[in-house]
Design a protein around this motif. Structure first.
Motif, PDB file in Angstrom:
ATOM      1  N   CYS A  41       0.706   6.048   5.201  1.00 34.81           N
ATOM      2  CA  CYS A  41      -0.032   4.859   4.774  1.00 34.81           C
ATOM      3  C   CYS A  41      -0.295   3.937   5.964  1.00 34.81           C
ATOM      4  O   CYS A  41       0.641   3.543   6.665  1.00 34.81           O
ATOM      5  CB  CYS A  41       0.762   4.113   3.708  1.00 34.81           C
ATOM      6  SG  CYS A  41       0.006   2.561   3.201  1.00 34.81           S
ATOM      7  N   THR A  43      -1.292   0.871   5.931  1.00 33.48           N
ATOM      8  CA  THR A  43      -0.929  -0.519   5.661  1.00 33.48           C
ATOM      9  C   THR A  43       0.538  -0.793   5.996  1.00 33.48           C
ATOM     10  O   THR A  43       0.876  -1.783   6.636  1.00 33.48           O
ATOM     11  CB  THR A  43      -1.201  -0.873   4.184  1.00 33.48           C
ATOM     12  OG1 THR A  43      -2.542  -0.509   3.878  1.00 33.48           O
ATOM     13  CG2 THR A  43      -0.990  -2.352   3.907  1.00 33.48           C
ATOM     14  N   CYS A  44       1.422   0.111   5.546  1.00 30.19           N
ATOM     15  CA  CYS A  44       2.858  -0.137   5.701  1.00 30.19           C
ATOM     16  C   CYS A  44       3.485   0.770   6.745  1.00 30.19           C
ATOM     17  O   CYS A  44       4.685   0.676   7.005  1.00 30.19           O
ATOM     18  CB  CYS A  44       3.566   0.028   4.359  1.00 30.19           C
ATOM     19  SG  CYS A  44       3.436   1.707   3.696  1.00 30.19           S
ATOM     20  N   CYS A  67       4.227  -2.109  -1.010  1.00 28.51           N
ATOM     21  CA  CYS A  67       2.929  -1.960  -0.345  1.00 28.51           C
ATOM     22  C   CYS A  67       1.814  -1.816  -1.380  1.00 28.51           C
ATOM     23  O   CYS A  67       1.881  -0.946  -2.246  1.00 28.51           O
ATOM     24  CB  CYS A  67       2.963  -0.735   0.577  1.00 28.51           C
ATOM     25  SG  CYS A  67       1.339  -0.333   1.260  1.00 28.51           S
ATOM     26  N   THR A  69      -1.176  -0.772  -0.958  1.00 28.39           N
ATOM     27  CA  THR A  69      -2.058   0.379  -0.704  1.00 28.39           C
ATOM     28  C   THR A  69      -1.468   1.673  -1.272  1.00 28.39           C
ATOM     29  O   THR A  69      -2.129   2.418  -1.989  1.00 28.39           O
ATOM     30  CB  THR A  69      -2.315   0.537   0.813  1.00 28.39           C
ATOM     31  OG1 THR A  69      -2.780  -0.714   1.329  1.00 28.39           O
ATOM     32  CG2 THR A  69      -3.340   1.632   1.091  1.00 28.39           C
ATOM     33  N   CYS A  70      -0.185   1.919  -0.969  1.00 29.43           N
ATOM     34  CA  CYS A  70       0.419   3.198  -1.381  1.00 29.43           C
ATOM     35  C   CYS A  70       1.379   3.027  -2.557  1.00 29.43           C
ATOM     36  O   CYS A  70       1.953   4.005  -3.030  1.00 29.43           O
ATOM     37  CB  CYS A  70       1.152   3.833  -0.203  1.00 29.43           C
ATOM     38  SG  CYS A  70       2.575   2.846   0.345  1.00 29.43           S
TER      39      CYS A  70
HETATM   40 ZN   LIG Z   1       1.802   1.705   2.175  1.00 29.12          ZN
END
Ligand SMILES: [Zn+2]
Ligand SMILES: [Zn+2]
Length: 248
Positions: A41, A43-44, A67, A69-70
């Motif tokens: 991911c 984002t994280c 997170c 996103t995921c």
């Molecule tokens: Zn993530």
């Protein structure tokens, strides 16, 4: 689910289709279309959590959240599996045997687990409720745990008493009808009703006594009835529908 009254009396096992979440056979549970990549991911960075700075009355504070996103998985699927839409699991119907206990009644909800274990309110946890509807029976009307039925007898049987056969779910029972039984009398065979769902024993079989009168009595029957009428000192019509003078 509709069941017959006899099935409700004995208890019955029925096959039903239950939805169950299973690992997606197409992607093996990864959620990614086979042949495509599952990426870390962005984002994280694969941690599944993100740190945010939030303003509070006490100043700025760091807050760790899942997170967005995921959703905590740390990985993102570039091309989601077309079978499970990236969920990794699919809902499959599979058939289970459900044991419906004896004494069940209309309106009772059975809780059915994915293995088919059924429990009445508060039974083993499951994912499906089965609403029971017991169909009316041609022979018996149910009233709680009791069953109601009726029997037709002829007037000499009511006047002098007799024995009749009464159908129950356990076969025929002999019922003693005492002499002088009035039309509309209710008699009872104990313990021949429905089994009690909670607790032991069974309800009763209630029998409404109907007394039938000959619509077209034979000549001999008429002669005897006229004699009875004379004995009872009541006036009756003759064959032509007129009143005879009865000697008093
Ligand atoms: Zn993530
Ligand atoms: Zn899949």
């Amino acid at each position: 689910m509709q069941i017959s009254l006899e099935d409700a009396f004995r208890g019955v096992t029925k096959k039903i289709e239950v939805p169950r979440l299973e690992t997606c056979p197409h992607c093996g549970g990864s959620g990614a279309e086979p042949g495509t990549k599952v990426e870390t991911c962005p984002t994280c960075g694969g941690r599944g959590q993100v740190q945010q700075t939030v303003n509070t009355p006490f100043g700025q504070m760091a807050q760790v959240t899942v997170c967005p996103t995921c959703h905590g998985k740390g990985k993102v699927v570039k091309t989601p599996c077309r079978e499970c839409k990236g969920q990794g699991r699919v809902r499959k119907q599979h058939s289970v045997d459900v044991k419906i206990p004896a004494g069940i009644d209309t309106g009772i909800r059975l809780r059915v687990s994915s293995q088919g274990e059924a429990g009445i309110n508060g039974g083993p946890s499951g994912d499906l409720f089965l609403l029971i509807e017991v169909k009316p029976d041609r022979r018996f009307q149910r009233k709680g745990d009791d069953l109601n039925t009726s029997v037709d007898i002829k007037y000499p049987q009511a006047a002098l008493g007799c024995e009749v056969k009464i159908e129950t779910f356990d076969g025929f029972e002999t019922l003693d009808i005492p002499a002088g039984t009035q039309p509309g009398s209710k008699l009872r065979i104990k313990g021949r009703g429905m089994p009690r769902l909670r607790g032991k024993g069974s309800g009763d079989m209630n029998i409404l006594v109907k007394v039938t009168i000959s619509k077209e009595p034979s000549a001999k029957e008429r002669e005897l009835l006229e004699q009875i009428a004379k004995e009872m000192k009541v006036t009756v019509k003759n064959k032509e529908g007129f009143f005879d003078k009865i000697k008093r």
